[in-house]
Scaffold this active site. Structure first.
Site, PDB file in Angstrom:
ATOM      1  CG  HIS A   1      30.877  10.251  18.107  1.00  0.00           C
ATOM      2  ND1 HIS A   1      29.915  10.541  17.160  1.00  0.00           N
ATOM      3  CD2 HIS A   1      30.295   9.390  18.995  1.00  0.00           C
ATOM      4  CE1 HIS A   1      28.811   9.898  17.460  1.00  0.00           C
ATOM      5  NE2 HIS A   1      29.005   9.189  18.560  1.00  0.00           N
TER       6      HIS A   1
ATOM      7  CB  CYS B   1      -0.913  -0.025   1.222  1.00  0.00           C
ATOM      8  SG  CYS B   1      -1.733   1.542   1.564  1.00  0.00           S
TER       9      CYS B   1
ATOM     10  CB  CYS C   1       0.872   1.270   4.291  1.00  0.00           C
ATOM     11  SG  CYS C   1      -0.870   0.836   4.439  1.00  0.00           S
TER      12      CYS C   1
ATOM     13  CD1 TRP D   1      24.720  13.045  25.228  1.00  0.00           C
ATOM     14  CD2 TRP D   1      25.545  13.401  23.198  1.00  0.00           C
ATOM     15  NE1 TRP D   1      25.875  13.760  25.374  1.00  0.00           N
ATOM     16  CE2 TRP D   1      26.401  14.001  24.134  1.00  0.00           C
ATOM     17  CE3 TRP D   1      25.871  13.515  21.841  1.00  0.00           C
ATOM     18  CZ2 TRP D   1      27.544  14.672  23.771  1.00  0.00           C
ATOM     19  CZ3 TRP D   1      27.004  14.190  21.475  1.00  0.00           C
ATOM     20  CH2 TRP D   1      27.835  14.758  22.437  1.00  0.00           C
TER      21      TRP D   1
END
Length: 658
Positions: A412, A74, A77, A505
């Site tokens: 990071h 769908c 959906c 965070w």
């Protein structure tokens, strides 16, 4: 709207909203799809139901459920699935009272159950209405609150707190009274949902009780000195009380503030408590936590992570070869070029990289890497701490946080360094690749990281979206999003540290500008998030606190240690050099040589191995020889020049005696 025999309220997806009182009873499915759903996966904060799990659990739930019956083919959906996932993530902390589930009616296995529940259109919702224009998250969330508040007492979810406004006398009685927990009072107007939403947000936490009061209570407003609403008032365990200071008067800010209060942590199930008690039995209480500033990154965490990586995790691989060796070489390349650490650590990483580049072998024994990491050759200026000391990554017990936290922090930092220094990876075959750091992290975790399940989850995330990263800034944000995704998945699990709960965070106290609200839903300002990440993980924000400057002084090797010229020869004896194992950025001529079927490799290998222990490569030694020869020739020329000049001067200055 009609009620099915199963006791679930159905709301047709094409009807308009009307006031209603719900009654639902669909239990949490503990067994999920054996196959991955087309629109929803196990990584999403929804419960994926099937015909087997749905019928078995009907009428047996201690919490209410909001279900979406959808069809994976769908189009509507498919378009609505991101909204449904966002809603599920937004109310994840409400799970003890109401949860979000999905069932795919396009799956052959579910045909009968969808027919039995009279599902004719997609999407169809149970215990929620899904009108065309009003199906925003704020509307649906408020309908969920209405459903819970209007629930009959007989069917009230066991863990759901009372949502009615508190009486003035009950709140005023808290003033000056000591307690075992905090009490937060959200004062709001009668049409506001914020107080009830914060109450549901804090439902999984202990150490704090949340109440709501209305601004129509004039005596309460006067006693607490409240002029505008919404306002939160906090009663501390020691009997003091004050207005809760937050940057923005939004639900997410209030909820985050309360979750981060000292002594407030997520509740644990009885089974988890028993496991912890068994694990801690016979052990002394955890050590006192080090003082640290959560707005800082600590070099001690980064160096401890490198120590564990090189000396512990890598030690499970006795020999590195093939893809393992290539992955390790790329990892060392990225870290050596981007790590913003102390000179002694950077020099060790650079020496390790130079050695790996100079040894194009099919496989390398781990002991050779360990000897270099330990600086057994006593090369001046090389040192990496040989013990673990967590600061920002410390946990309430030795089993929590620590190395996984430091690995996240390291990558990071590396993504931020790559974005800040685009030319740092020049001449490494990794330049101009925005995915260089992320792909290196992906391969390292999949190859070496000890937690196999963690590696599988990270690989799934990488397959889903890593290819969409096109710039270095996007790489910084991708890793941030995935880290928060992991925090959502692990929140409330046994691996979560109760003193350092998994949360989204950066928190509002660290970056207020990163958080916004649109139509009652918390959203991220990603431009501000990127700015914050670059500042937080930048070299200037890395604290040297707890770093020790004392380390062994270089000198002659100990009697039982091999000297630099033979150390690596011992480890690599009998290993064959291979052009395939050499990094891309090494010249092909250096690998193939001329004549004798690859003798060039042996010629290059000899001097590189012999002098690496002294900190010099073959190129360095060649330059030294050339400079030495040039100096000798220059001195000889100068000697003859002045000798000739001296003779001429003596002849001119000679005067015979008369």
């Amino acid at each position: 709207m009609h009620q099915s025999d199963a006791g679930c309220i159905t709301f047709n997806s094409f009807r308009m909203a009307v006031p209603f009182y719900f009654k639902i009873i669909i239990l949490a499915a503990v067994f999920q799809y054996g196959q991955t759903a087309r629109l929803y996966t196990e990584e999403d904060p929804v419960v994926i139901l099937t015909s087997d799990t749905l019928k078995q659990t009907l009428f047996n739930s201690s919490s209410a459920w909001l279900l979406q019956f959808y069809s994976s083919w769908c189009g509507h959906c498919i378009q609505y699935s991101p909204t449904w996932k966002a809603l599920a993530g937004d109310v994840k902390d409400w799970s003890q009272a109401i949860r979000i589930g999905v069932l795919d009616c396009a799956h052959e296995k579910n045909f009968d159950i969808c027919k039995e529940f009279s599902i004719h259109f997609y999407p169809t919702f149970r215990v929620c209405y899904s009108a065309r224009a009003d199906r925003e998250l704020q509307t649906v969330r408020q309908l969920m609150v209405n459903f819970l508040q209007n629930h009959t007492r007989q069917d009230w979810p066991v863990s759901c707190p009372p949502l009615e406004p508190a009486r003035t006398e009950d709140i005023l009685s808290l003033m000056g009274q000591k307690s075992e927990h905090y009490t937060a009072v959200i004062v709001e107007d009668g049409d506001s949902y914020m107080g009830r939403e914060v109450m549901l947000d804090l439902m999984p936490y202990q150490g704090v009780v949340v109440k709501r009061a209305l601004n129509s209570e004039k005596l309460l407003m006067e006693k607490l000195g409240i002029i505008t609403v919404p306002t939160a008032y906090l009663f501390h365990p020691n009997g003091t009380h004050a207005v809760m200071e937050v940057q923005k008067r939004l639900r997410f800010f209030y909820s985050s503030f309360l979750k981060l209060l000292p002594g407030v942590h997520r509740k644990q199930s009885t089974s988890v408590q028993h496991l912890e008690q068994a694990a801690n039995k016979g052990h002394s209480s955890s050590e006192v936590l080090k003082e640290f500033d959560k707005s800082k990154v600590y070099m001690m965490d980064l160096e401890s992570g490198l120590h564990y990586l090189l000396r512990v995790e890598l030690a499970t691989h006795k020999t590195l070869e093939g893809e393992e060796l290539k992955t390790f070489k790329d990892f060392v390349t990225v870290v050596a070029k981007l790590f913003p650490g102390r000179q002694s650590v950077v020099k060790l990483l650079e020496t390790l990289l130079e050695w790996l580049v100079s040894l194009p072998l099919e496989k390398i024994p781990y002991n050779a890497i360990l000897d270099l990491a330990n600086n057994n050759m006593r090369i001046s200026g090389l040192y990496l701490s040989e013990h673990v000391q967590w600061v920002g990554c410390q946990g309430s017990s030795v089993a929590l946080r620590g190395y996984p936290c430091s690995l996240w922090t390291l990558f990071h930092v590396l993504t931020v360094q790559a974005a800040s220094q685009p030319d740092a990876l020049a001449n490494t075959a990794l330049e101009d690749d925005p995915l260089a750091v992320l792909q290196t992290m992906r391969r390292y975790i999949g190859t070496f990281f000890g937690c196999r399940e963690c590696g599988k989850h990270f690989e799934q995330m990488a397959q889903e979206s890593m290819s969409q990263v096109k710039t270095l800034d996007e790489a910084v944000l991708w890793l941030w999003r995935r880290h928060n995704q992991v925090n959502v998945r692990l929140a409330g699990s046994l691996s979560e540290d109760p003193m350092f709960p998994k949360t989204q965070w950066p928190t509002p106290d660290l970056c207020p500008a990163c958080h916004e609200e649109q139509d009652g839903l918390h959203v991220w300002n990603e431009d501000m998030v990127l700015t914050f990440l670059k500042q937080h993980y930048g070299a200037a924000n890395i604290s040297p606190k707890y770093i020790s400057d004392s380390h062994p002084k270089p000198g002659l090797p100990a009697p039982n240690k091999a000297i630099a010229a033979t150390l690596f020869n011992v480890h690599v004896k009998g290993l064959k050099p291979s052009a395939e194992s050499a990094p891309k950025y090494q010249k092909q001529s250096d690998l193939n040589g001329a004549g004798d079927g690859g003798s060039g490799v042996q010629k290059e290998l000899g001097p590189s191995v012999s002098f690496l222990g002294l900190g010099f490569s073959s190129v360095d030694m060649s330059l030294c020889v050339l400079l030495y020869a040039f100096s000798c020739v220059f001195l000889m020329l100068m000697f003859f020049f002045f000798r000739v000049r001296s003779k001429r001067w003596k002849i001119k200055s000679h005067r015979p005696f008369v």
